[in-house]
Design a protein around this motif. Structure first.
Motif, PDB file in Angstrom:
ATOM      1  N   LEU A   1       0.929  -1.253  -0.114  1.00  5.88           N
ATOM      2  CA  LEU A   1      -0.092  -0.254  -0.053  1.00  5.88           C
ATOM      3  C   LEU A   1       0.883   1.031  -0.129  1.00  5.88           C
ATOM      4  O   LEU A   1       1.731   1.372   0.684  1.00  5.88           O
ATOM      5  CB  LEU A   1      -0.953  -0.039   1.157  1.00  5.88           C
TER       6      LEU A   1
ATOM      7  N   HIS B   1      -1.793  -0.576  -4.400  1.00 10.14           N
ATOM      8  CA  HIS B   1      -3.035   0.255  -4.041  1.00 10.14           C
ATOM      9  C   HIS B   1      -2.318   1.664  -3.373  1.00 10.14           C
ATOM     10  O   HIS B   1      -1.305   1.668  -2.692  1.00 10.14           O
ATOM     11  CB  HIS B   1      -3.726  -0.150  -2.665  1.00 10.14           C
TER      12      HIS B   1
ATOM     13  N   LEU C   1      -3.275   5.172  -1.132  1.00  5.11           N
ATOM     14  CA  LEU C   1      -4.267   5.748  -0.133  1.00  5.11           C
ATOM     15  C   LEU C   1      -4.026   7.182  -0.050  1.00  5.11           C
ATOM     16  O   LEU C   1      -2.781   7.446   0.175  1.00  5.11           O
ATOM     17  CB  LEU C   1      -4.128   4.974   0.998  1.00  5.11           C
TER      18      LEU C   1
ATOM     19  N   CYS D   1      -8.900   5.415  -2.056  1.00  4.83           N
ATOM     20  CA  CYS D   1      -7.891   4.257  -2.010  1.00  4.83           C
ATOM     21  C   CYS D   1      -8.049   3.404  -3.320  1.00  4.83           C
ATOM     22  O   CYS D   1      -9.076   2.689  -3.411  1.00  4.83           O
ATOM     23  CB  CYS D   1      -8.005   3.243  -0.830  1.00  4.83           C
TER      24      CYS D   1
END
Lengths: 342, 598
Positions: B27, B115, B117, B210
């Protein structure tokens, strides 16, 4: 979510604006003169940082309440105290002069002639206040507001700024002992000596000349002015203001000029309370002395019966008296409002 | 420059596809910071400890010295880098430009990221990074971004919803408010509208999202991006619509919700979380929350050391939603009927002047001998005497004070009678107050009763004659004329088109024809109309004792003969009227026939 917002009151007429403007200039001139007569005892104002939260007070013989008062407001997050000592004789001045976060001035003049200390307070506010959040108090007033234990003054002023409010309207919650005044005892914590208050029975009215809202009544009014409600004390104050150059308090901290900051008193916004610890047993000797000095009230003679009744050590209790528990209790009773602050 | 970046992005995204991270998704955090750098640093260190690369954007208005010091403090973290600085003014393109630049940097510098965020410096992670990563890994290819069309949601504050996309907004709302408003008005007047570019449907939603690498890369490398950027540059608050709109164009799967908990107040300002929200935030199971009060030491300490329960939990912000919705409602409507230092609505605004329903009975206490006791028994309500009597406030039980320090002193009451009534009703919320009223009482509130939708008023007009009849004063004629005049004025208020109370008026004669039915309907009125269908109606088990009216008709005729014309009581027959089922009472004094209602 759209809701019908309550509109602001109509703007004052030109005539009234001019009159209030003139009054403001006169009060500013008085404050300037009063400020020149103040004599510095301990000037630590060099330590005031930008954004510091200031407390302003005019005191006389407050040794009984002083310790708790300072402790309470330091805990709230007052960074610097600006205090005028009006000829104390009980060691108040010496005590204050020794504290590192207090700047102290001495004023020898008449309390009455300085409009009950307001000229002195206005002088300090005008000199040090602009740009700061200023809390103007008496020594018998303790500020509380929603979430004061957890969020402190810094959280409150940030909230007021975020919602575009220049001031915090407050109700004076007059505390009284669970005994007739004459027989009550008093330790270092006035809140322990004064557990009771009136949970309601105030009335709200609009003050005609300034357009601000006044709350009146309270236990002193109920007991001491039972037959003359027109003389009942004003219980609303605006003690916390983001001060600006050219502003003045008119009558104690009940309201200020210009009138606009008073208009936060409109629509159920954030408000607080001042716990009023005036009704400690020392009120009896104090008011006897006050009566002789005739330095209180605009018309001291009209208040002779008031002093007579105080001298009897009146009993403020009644079956509806409430025991003070905290701000959430005051909110539930409708004596203060969190104004959407959650 | 853009071309080369985009080239790198494509290569990077291809690389990411080949090397999935060991524990699911890596992330990446894009963080926009403009103040409270020490708190931002704490949170950045938290993300970095959890193995998240972070790209930080520092607002260009931050002085160079503060910026450099901040960069220096984070030098020890290899996964943390900084992006090109833009000016981030609220509601303007700058925030989107900053986000775009940071996302480009993120994708280019960290090919392992799956991903991204978007967070602000005042966002606080509430759960360990591993839990968030596991959550994302369980939902591969899902974009978490709140995204709805303007037609579907009433979120917007300030009256601009669809127009955000169809008007030009060259002026800053915060700094140039007057120009902003004037320019909006001009465009509306002239009917100026912008064309929405082909290929997109405007969507809006929370600024904090996100997105998957695939979606984000597609947005950044879209060949039409210059066209879209040009369009969004003049949209109002593009940070709430740019990614929300373009994600719809490129996504494989959208979950239209934000992983970041953020609440807004009635003015559209974000709610701030403080230390006392700790239990509430913990129970919410959300991953990130904003906005956090920078001095909330307790929150930062608690959540940045959170180790988690290890159990997969679905974020559940509904509890917080309820608490905050209540606060918003309270703020917009206030508490009706409360008048205090920060609530003093103008006449006619802010709902009814009183906090709840109450009942005013006029003439009943004069007509029935045990009225107050009977009414209290029959309804369970609080029954007072004449609260507005000239001599004193007749509280129930005739005590010196009532509910919340209301004294019985008539001067206090009359000094501000409106507030006296409002205080009484406010202080006794949850309990219905009933009181007697009549022409002998202070008439200050005659109109206020009539205009108050909370008032229920039952009037037996002319019943004030009964005490005069039973105990005639020396100046009977004058007194009767005075009372009749006062009641007539009061009835005019009750019958005026401004009256909003629930009002029932009988003349004395009408009432006496069938007292039981009249009483029943008066009591029925005490049940609110809404509840009337379901709530059991209070039934009359017994009836109050009617005063002895023998000879009243003759008495009235006598007044008429003397030249005073009592008309408010209706037409009582000169002989003692016979009420339905009336019979002499055993307790009645001999010689007079009382009326007894059964």
């Amino acid at each position: 979510m759209r809701a019908l917002a309550i509109p602001p009151p109509p703007p004052p007429t030109l005539r009234r604006r001019l009159r209030l403007g003139w009054k403001r200039l006169r009060l500013l001139a008085r404050a300037r003169r009063a400020g020149a007569a103040l004599e510095p005892v301990a000037d630590r104002t060099g330590g005031i940082r930008p954004g510091a939260r200031l407390a302003v007070a005019v005191l006389r013989d407050e040794a009984l309440r002083l310790g708790h008062w300072l402790e309470h407001h330091r805990r709230l997050g007052v960074d610097h105290f600006l205090i005028v000592d009006n000829a104390s004789t009980d060691g108040t001045a010496e005590r204050l002069a020794a504290e590192p976060d207090i700047s102290l001035w001495r004023a020898g003049g008449s309390y009455r002639a300085s409009r009950f200390g307001m000229d002195w307070a206005n002088a300090l506010l005008g000199r040090w206040g602009p740009g700061h959040w200023c809390l103007t108090l008496d020594a018998d007033e303790l500020l509380v507001f929603p979430f004061w234990e957890e969020r402190g003054l810094s959280g409150l002023v940030a909230r007021l700024e975020a919602t575009g409010r220049p001031a915090l309207p407050c109700l004076m919650v007059e505390l009284y002992p669970d005994a007739p005044l004459a027989g009550a005892a008093c330790g270092p914590d006035p809140l322990a000596a004064l557990p009771l208050f009136d949970p309601g029975g105030f009335w709200t009215e609009r003050q005609r000349t300034h357009g601000c809202v006044l709350v009146r009544g309270g236990p002193r009014g109920r007991v001491l002015f039972a037959d003359r409600p027109g003389l009942a004390p004003v219980m609303s104050k605006t003690p916390l203001v983001r001060w600006q150059r050219g502003w003045v308090y008119v009558n104690s901290t009940h309201f200020l000029l210009p009138a606009a900051p008073n208009l936060v008193w409109e629509d159920g916004g954030l408000s607080g309370a001042l716990l009023h610890t005036k009704l400690l047993p020392d009120l009896l000797p104090r008011s006897a002395a006050e009566r002789l000095r005739a330095e209180h009230f605009t018309d001291p003679r009209a208040h002779e019966p008031y002093y007579d009744r105080i001298a009897l050590g009146p009993d403020f209790r009644h079956p509806g008296s409430a025991r003070f528990e905290g701000w959430r209790q005051l909110e539930a009773l409708g004596l203060l409002e969190r104004g959407g602050w959650t | 420059m853009t071309g080369s970046v985009q080239g790198r992005l494509r290569r990077a995204s291809a690389a990411a596809g080949r090397t999935p991270a060991a524990d699911g998704t890596v992330l990446g955090i894009v963080m926009l910071v403009h103040t409270a750098f020490d708190r931002a640093e704490q949170v950045i260190r938290f993300w970095a400890r959890g193995g998240c690369p972070v790209v930080v954007h520092v607002d260009r208005v931050v002085p160079r010295r503060a910026h450099d010091a901040f960069v220096l403090r984070l030098r020890d973290l290899p996964g943390v880098s900084f992006s090109r600085r833009h000016r981030c003014e609220w509601g303007t393109w700058g925030i989107v430009a900053a986000t775009l630049a940071s996302c480009e940097a993120m994708l280019a510098r960290h090919p392992e990221v799956g991903h991204v965020l978007l967070a602000s410096g005042s966002c606080l992670p509430l759960r360990p990074v591993a839990e968030l990563r596991a959550y994302l890994a369980e939902r591969p290819g899902t974009d978490f971004i709140e995204s709805a069309t303007t037609a579907d949601v009433p979120w917007t504050v300030g009256g601009l919803s669809e127009e955000r996309f169809t008007l030009h907004f060259p002026f800053a709302w915060r700094r140039q408010r007057r120009l902003f408003d004037r320019w909006v008005a001009i465009q509306r007047r002239l009917g100026l509208r912008r064309a929405i570019p082909d290929g997109i449907v405007p969507h809006m939603g929370s600024q904090w999202w996100c997105l998957t690498r695939a979606t984000l890369a597609a947005i950044l490398t879209d060949p039409d991006r210059p066209r879209f950027d040009r369009y969004f540059r003049r949209v109002w608050i593009p940070d709430e619509s740019y990614f929300q709109t373009l994600a719809r164009r490129h996504t494989a799967r959208i979950e239209s919700r934000s992983l970041t908990l953020s609440k807004f107040d009635w003015q559209g300002k974000p709610h701030v979380f403080y230390d006392d929200h700790l239990p509430l935030l913990r129970r919410s199971d959300c991953f990130v929350a904003r906005k956090i009060w920078p001095h909330a030491e307790g929150l930062y300490q608690a959540f940045l050391s959170e180790t988690g329960h290890g159990l997969p939990r679905e974020p559940n912000p509904s509890k917080i939603d309820r608490v905050f919705a209540k606060a918003v409602e309270r703020r917009t409507r206030g508490r009706p009927g409360l008048w205090m230092q920060s609530r003093f609505p103008r006449e006619g605004w802010g709902g009814p002047p009183t906090a709840g329903p109450y009942s005013v009975f006029e003439g009943f206490a004069e007509l029935f001998e045990d009225w107050e006791e009977w009414l209290a028994r029959a309804t369970g309500a609080r029954v007072h005497g004449h609260l507005f009597a000239p001599g004193r406030v007749e509280w129930e039980g005739r005590g010196p004070t009532f509910a919340g320090a209301l004294p019985d002193n008539p001067r206090w009451r009359d000094h501000n009678a409106q507030m006296f009534l409002r205080n009484l009703v406010w202080n006794t919320r949850g309990e219905r107050q009933c009181f007697q009223f009549g022409p002998r009482d202070s008439q200050l509130l005659s109109w206020d009763f009539a205009k108050d939708p909370n008032a229920q008023i039952a009037v037996i007009s002319g019943a004030w004659i009964v005490p005069l009849f039973r105990d005639p004063p020396p100046d009977l004629r004058a007194e009767a004329a005075r009372l009749q005049r006062i009641e007539s004025d009061h009835l005019a208020a009750l019958r005026s088109p401004h009256a909003k109370a629930r009002i029932r008026i009988w003349t004395l004669a009408e009432f006496l024809e069938n007292p039981a039915e009249a009483l029943q309907s008066a009591l029925d009125d005490m049940v609110p109309a809404r509840a009337a269908a379901t709530a059991p109606r209070p039934r009359l088990a017994s009836l109050p004792r009617l005063a002895d009216l023998t000879g009243l008709g003759a008495f009235l005729q006598g007044l008429k003969n003397a030249g005073m014309h009592p008309y408010l009581m209706g037409d009582l027959p000169p002989d003692p009227p016979q009420a339905g089922g009336a019979a002499p009472s055993a307790a009645a004094p001999p010689g007079r026939r009382p009326y007894l209602v059964r």
